[in-house]
Design a protein around this motif. Structure first.
Motif, PDB file in Angstrom:
ATOM      1  N   GLN A  80       0.711  -1.219   0.131  1.00 22.18           N
ATOM      2  CA  GLN A  80       0.012  -0.131   0.404  1.00 22.18           C
ATOM      3  C   GLN A  80       0.632   1.609  -0.144  1.00 22.18           C
ATOM      4  O   GLN A  80       1.566   1.135   1.440  1.00 22.18           O
ATOM      5  N   ALA A  88       4.101  16.125   0.554  1.00 24.97           N
ATOM      6  CA  ALA A  88       3.995  15.290   2.010  1.00 24.97           C
ATOM      7  C   ALA A  88       5.337  14.460   1.732  1.00 24.97           C
ATOM      8  O   ALA A  88       6.126  14.537   0.352  1.00 24.97           O
ATOM      9  N   ARG A  89       5.467  14.244   2.943  1.00 26.01           N
ATOM     10  CA  ARG A  89       6.640  13.962   4.093  1.00 26.01           C
ATOM     11  C   ARG A  89       6.197  12.630   4.481  1.00 26.01           C
ATOM     12  O   ARG A  89       5.043  13.009   5.275  1.00 26.01           O
ATOM     13  N   ALA A  91       7.567  10.297   7.680  1.00 27.97           N
ATOM     14  CA  ALA A  91       8.642   9.691   8.375  1.00 27.97           C
ATOM     15  C   ALA A  91       8.418   8.646   8.966  1.00 27.97           C
ATOM     16  O   ALA A  91       9.960   7.822   8.248  1.00 27.97           O
ATOM     17  N   THR A  92       7.027   8.033   8.763  1.00 35.03           N
ATOM     18  CA  THR A  92       6.880   6.404   9.193  1.00 35.03           C
ATOM     19  C   THR A  92       6.018   5.639   8.181  1.00 35.03           C
ATOM     20  O   THR A  92       5.435   6.333   8.046  1.00 35.03           O
ATOM     21  N   ARG A  93       6.243   4.134   8.190  1.00 32.27           N
ATOM     22  CA  ARG A  93       4.747   3.756   7.389  1.00 32.27           C
ATOM     23  C   ARG A  93       3.926   4.064   8.175  1.00 32.27           C
ATOM     24  O   ARG A  93       2.780   4.038   7.265  1.00 32.27           O
ATOM     25  N   LYS A  94       3.776   4.023   9.756  1.00 30.20           N
ATOM     26  CA  LYS A  94       2.535   3.904  10.111  1.00 30.20           C
ATOM     27  C   LYS A  94       1.656   5.408   9.773  1.00 30.20           C
ATOM     28  O   LYS A  94       0.223   5.518   9.460  1.00 30.20           O
ATOM     29  N   ASP A  95       2.542   6.435   9.409  1.00 33.79           N
ATOM     30  CA  ASP A  95       1.654   7.766   8.964  1.00 33.79           C
ATOM     31  C   ASP A  95       1.505   7.911   7.307  1.00 33.79           C
ATOM     32  O   ASP A  95       0.284   8.338   7.357  1.00 33.79           O
ATOM     33  N   MET A  97       0.440   5.427   6.882  1.00 32.42           N
ATOM     34  CA  MET A  97      -0.942   4.507   6.502  1.00 32.42           C
ATOM     35  C   MET A  97      -1.554   4.661   7.098  1.00 32.42           C
ATOM     36  O   MET A  97      -3.452   4.786   6.601  1.00 32.42           O
ATOM     37  N   ALA A  98      -1.756   6.134   7.973  1.00 32.03           N
ATOM     38  CA  ALA A  98      -2.566   6.449   8.373  1.00 32.03           C
ATOM     39  C   ALA A  98      -3.870   7.877   7.491  1.00 32.03           C
ATOM     40  O   ALA A  98      -4.773   8.126   8.572  1.00 32.03           O
ATOM     41  N   LEU A  99      -3.537   7.773   6.001  1.00 29.50           N
ATOM     42  CA  LEU A  99      -4.140   8.326   5.208  1.00 29.50           C
ATOM     43  C   LEU A  99      -5.472   7.435   5.091  1.00 29.50           C
ATOM     44  O   LEU A  99      -5.486   6.836   4.978  1.00 29.50           O
ATOM     45  N   ARG A 103      -6.642   7.884  -0.235  1.00 31.05           N
ATOM     46  CA  ARG A 103      -6.029   8.192  -0.664  1.00 31.05           C
ATOM     47  C   ARG A 103      -4.546   7.463  -0.925  1.00 31.05           C
ATOM     48  O   ARG A 103      -2.931   7.467  -0.544  1.00 31.05           O
TER      49      ARG A 103
ATOM     50  N   ARG B  65       3.350  13.414  17.302  1.00 31.37           N
ATOM     51  CA  ARG B  65       2.090  13.809  15.944  1.00 31.37           C
ATOM     52  C   ARG B  65       1.297  14.854  16.316  1.00 31.37           C
ATOM     53  O   ARG B  65       0.710  15.042  16.883  1.00 31.37           O
ATOM     54  N   VAL B  97       7.757  21.123   5.253  1.00 30.66           N
ATOM     55  CA  VAL B  97       8.680  20.235   5.016  1.00 30.66           C
ATOM     56  C   VAL B  97       8.054  19.015   5.514  1.00 30.66           C
ATOM     57  O   VAL B  97       7.812  17.714   5.382  1.00 30.66           O
ATOM     58  N   GLY B  99       4.336  17.605   6.115  1.00 36.61           N
ATOM     59  CA  GLY B  99       2.655  18.125   5.669  1.00 36.61           C
ATOM     60  C   GLY B  99       2.404  18.969   4.876  1.00 36.61           C
ATOM     61  O   GLY B  99       2.683  20.384   4.855  1.00 36.61           O
ATOM     62  N   HIS B 113       4.257  13.063  11.005  1.00 35.77           N
ATOM     63  CA  HIS B 113       5.462  12.771  12.339  1.00 35.77           C
ATOM     64  C   HIS B 113       6.300  13.675  12.371  1.00 35.77           C
ATOM     65  O   HIS B 113       6.922  13.804  11.670  1.00 35.77           O
ATOM     66  N   ARG B 145      14.189  16.352   7.980  1.00 33.39           N
ATOM     67  CA  ARG B 145      14.508  15.175   7.597  1.00 33.39           C
ATOM     68  C   ARG B 145      15.662  14.550   7.423  1.00 33.39           C
ATOM     69  O   ARG B 145      14.990  13.098   7.279  1.00 33.39           O
ATOM     70  N   ASP B 152      10.905   2.670  13.937  1.00 34.27           N
ATOM     71  CA  ASP B 152      10.437   1.112  12.944  1.00 34.27           C
ATOM     72  C   ASP B 152      11.547   2.210  12.263  1.00 34.27           C
ATOM     73  O   ASP B 152      11.429   0.643  10.822  1.00 34.27           O
ATOM     74  N   VAL B 153      11.265   3.559  11.318  1.00 30.64           N
ATOM     75  CA  VAL B 153      12.234   3.485  10.107  1.00 30.64           C
ATOM     76  C   VAL B 153      13.768   2.551  10.170  1.00 30.64           C
ATOM     77  O   VAL B 153      14.951   2.376   9.377  1.00 30.64           O
ATOM     78  N   ARG B 158      13.763   2.448   4.740  1.00 31.15           N
ATOM     79  CA  ARG B 158      12.854   3.335   3.932  1.00 31.15           C
ATOM     80  C   ARG B 158      13.642   3.131   2.607  1.00 31.15           C
ATOM     81  O   ARG B 158      14.959   3.970   2.807  1.00 31.15           O
TER      82      ARG B 158
END
Lengths: 239, 345
Positions: A80, A88-89, A91-95, A97-99, A103, B65, B97, B99, B113, B145, B152-153, B158
């Motif tokens: 996904q 958009a940037r 930082a984490t995968r969870k970020d 997936m939160a969309l 989207r 967050r 930067v 979002g 995040h 960034r 997790d990253v 990534r």
């Protein structure tokens, strides 16, 4: 010739060939780029260290004795990903997936793996090498970065057991078999006594049967650029 | 010298369909010439890192967050005596930067995040802008960034094709989990009845379907490159310890969520072997190349794993400096001691 020999086995391996898009095929044996990558990781050379990468490319030649090519499986893999958004940037995968669902897109990749392949590798040095075979042997015994069989999810499942041998040719260099992994290895790996040799340059003691031109010689790890190179091949019955 | 932490796990799942292929059937692999069940490494990693357990274990270090970064910066600039128009422009540039911003506002549209180090970089940049009374340069914004401290990253890496500079090489290697024994995938033929169908006209099912399933005892393997993890976390050793503990706990306790509603097949690992050392890591899957086929899969699998480890040591020399095992069946070892073992150096 002096050669550094070691073994490669894992329940799964994937020796990527040039590919774009959804299909990610695997060659039957490790190509030059995979083996360069393995040595680079052992030595602790990062992908973006171009000078050291190039030096390594100019330092070594490989020969592969394919004891078992492994059986092919195809993995259906979905990922996904958020819709393309330049601003958009995440930082984490969870970020990501939160969309909200609309989207997120799903991309598919079909990946080939080789199950239960076994390969013996011989490394020889070219005239100009920054490393000795002893350096490479030490790096393989205590690597700096994690080693794998083409994909990170395919760990090595035996010690590489590197050692330096002296031989008149590549076949002799690779003849000293490694200890079998299990009793009745022939049966469990489905071996039929036929092996394939793939090598660069002059093998010395293997009669050449055909020459291929895989596009796996590393030009730039940075730009992900490869060129074709001659690879010699022979299939031999060895009981 | 690089320290590798290797985890070997045996986990038994009752009938389930944990990870599906394009036909909806459980994924398989061939090992030792027979078909085995398989759960892909991608599936395992996804469930571990998105689990509440993992998120909580590294809480405070997975960043903040927030939507309000821009607002906070704006207020900070105003307090420092920056003109309102500049304060707004600078704050939006920095917040952007992390979002996309709401139209005409310094507020980020969605929760962004922000890692601890990114937060620090933002504060330093803001300080500099105030001191030099100028707006941020493009290059300064890019730096924000570069070293995300998100655990997790750092563990799973990534890859951003569009911006290679932000790529992080995963410090953790996860193998596909494969059963130690052969499996035959069975088909569950099922029907669903319509509760409101009174049966006056027909008594047929409202839906029929088929689901492939199988049970299995899986061998999974995880290898963490401790030095790379610390590097990825910009030298934060304490956070690296927490990340390792969190990953270990997730690997032992978190099951893939595939078809859990139909099968309820969650399980904890019943055997865990941890190894530490700088020797070349290797999985112990060879233990199961000859498939386990006795009456007691679990005991046989543990025996095979232990004896494979001994055989490797005997043939190739000591393959790890130290080891610790939890055997649930015999009650040997505990999770707390395992964590302590992973920590000590």
């Amino acid at each position: 010739m002096d050669a550094l020999v070691f073994q490669l086995y894992g329940p799964m391996a994937s020796w990527g060939t040039p590919a774009v898009g959804e299909q990610r095929p695997s060659s039957d044996h490790p190509g030059r780029s995979a083996l360069i990558g393995l040595l680079a990781a052992a030595l602790g050379i990062r992908r973006d260290e171009s000078a050291a990468q190039e030096a390594l490319v100019g330092s070594v030649r490989f020969a592969v004795k394919q004891v078992a090519p492994g059986r092919i499986i195809r993995d259906f893999h979905t990922v996904q990903v958020p819709k393309r958004d330049k601003k958009a940037r995440y930082a984490t995968r969870k970020d990501e997936m939160a969309l909200s669902g609309d989207r997120l897109n799903t991309i598919i990749s079909r990946r080939e793996y080789r199950c239960d392949g076994l390969w013996y590798i011989a490394v020889t040095l070219t005239g100009s090498s920054d490393w000795s075979l002893q350096d490479l042997e030490a790096a393989l015994r205590r690597p700096r970065f994690t080693l794998y069989l083409g994909r990170k999810s395919c760990p090595l499942a035996v010690p590489l057991a590197p050692r330096i041998v002296q031989a008149d040719g590549l076949r002799a260099a690779l003849a000293d078999a490694f200890p079998p992994m299990v009793d009745r290895q022939q049966r469990w790996l489905g071996l039929d006594g036929t092996v394939d040799y793939f090598w660069e340059g002059d093998a010395g003691d293997i009669p050449l049967q055909d020459t291929r031109f895989p596009e796996d010689d590393v030009v730039s790890r940075d730009r992900w650029q490869f060129r074709s190179r001659p690879e010699h091949h022979a299939r031999i019955r060895e009981d | 010298m690089t320290t590798f932490i290797q985890l070997h796990l045996l986990t038994s799942y009752p009938p389930a369909n944990l990870n599906r292929d394009d036909l909806g059937r459980p994924k398989t692999a061939r090992m030792g010439g027979v078909e085995r069940l398989r759960v892909s490494s991608q599936s395992l990693k996804r469930h571990w890192r998105t689990s509440d357990l993992f998120q909580e274990a590294v809480a405070g270090h997975v960043g903040t967050r927030t939507k309000l970064l821009g607002k906070e910066l704006f207020e900070r600039f105003i307090e420092a005596g920056i003109k309102e128009k500049d304060a707004k422009a600078w704050a939006s540039k920095i917040a952007d930067v992390f979002g996309a911003l709401k139209k005409g506002s310094v507020e980020i549209e969605q929760l962004a995040h922000i890692g601890p180090e990114e937060r620090q970089a933002v504060d330093e940049l803001a300080q500099r802008l105030v001191e030099e009374n100028r707006g941020p340069e493009d290059d300064e914004l890019k730096l924000l960034r570069k070293t995300p401290a998100a655990a997790d990253v750092a563990l799973f890496g990534r890859m951003l094709a569009a911006e290679p500079a932000f790529n992080v090489e995963a410090a953790c290697q996860v193998a596909h989990a494969i059963t130690v024994h052969p499996v035959v995938i069975e088909d569950d033929y099922f029907t669903a009845v319509d509760d409101l169908n009174t049966g006056e006209e027909d008594r047929g099912a409202a839906h029929i379907g088929e689901t492939g399933f199988a049970a299995g005892l899986f061998y999974s393997y995880v290898c963490i490159n401790r030095n790379q993890l610390v590097d990825n976390l910009s030298g934060d050793e304490a956070l690296a310890e927490r990340a390792i503990a969190a990953l270990t706990e997730a690997a032992i306790k978190v099951a893939p969520s595939g078809k859990q509603n139909s099968f309820g097949s969650r399980a904890y690992a019943s055997y865990v072997l941890a190894e530490k050392g700088s020797q070349q890591p290797r999985s112990l899957s060879v233990a199961f190349l000859k498939p386990v086929q006795g009456h007691d899969y679990e005991a046989d699998a543990i025996k095979a794993l232990v004896s494979q480890n001994e055989r490797f040591d005997k043939s190739y020399g000591q393959c790890a400096d130290s080891r610790y095992a939890i055997n649930v069946a015999t009650g040997e070892g505990s999770f707390d001691e395992l964590l302590a073992f992973l920590k000590s150096d």
